[in-house]
Design a protein around this motif. Sequence first.
Motif: not given
Length: 205
Positions: A30-37, A80-86, A95-108
Amino acid sequence: MLGNFSYHNPTKLYFGEESLGFLKDELKNYGNNILLVYGGGSIKKSGLYDEITSVLKDCGKNVAEISGVMPNPTIEKLREGVDTARGHKADFILAVGGGSVCDYSKALSVSVHCDDDPWDKYYIRFEEPDCEIVPVGCILTMAGTGSEMNGGAVITNHEQHLKIGHVFGDEVMPKFSILNPRYTMTLPKYQMTAGIYDIMNHICE
């Protein structure tokens, strides 16, 4: 405890105490710019945050973070995450965490390049993505929802009193997930019990 193994479903799963060792190999794809959630910060207390950021640094990745993802993540947090990712021009979401973090990351992942409001498009009209999807990888710290290996993403809108899930297709499923059982061993008894009941409820559903 079971030994180390991996398989595709089509998410590539790495299981075992040595599973984090595969993160570096996966990141090469994958590319160089990683978003850690991540969520409330327990990964910093456990030392997992330092392990992951060390790997990211060794890989020469440019990292931005979204922290504070809450249980039942909200549409406000997603926007808020969309703005950060853009702003970061994210190539990959980790995504590092449980189901909510994974769900959030997929929606993002399906919202970053979406021209419409994600709530209206994905959770009211239930449309499928027609934009570029940012790939996601997961490092699981709590078992329960199975979000690390499916296309589901549940988002809450408190203003409308709605909590809605959208099950996306294979293209939104995490590209890989790392499951080290030891990451779950620092969970409080209540959280572990909640995860067990969550598993049973999802099976019954």
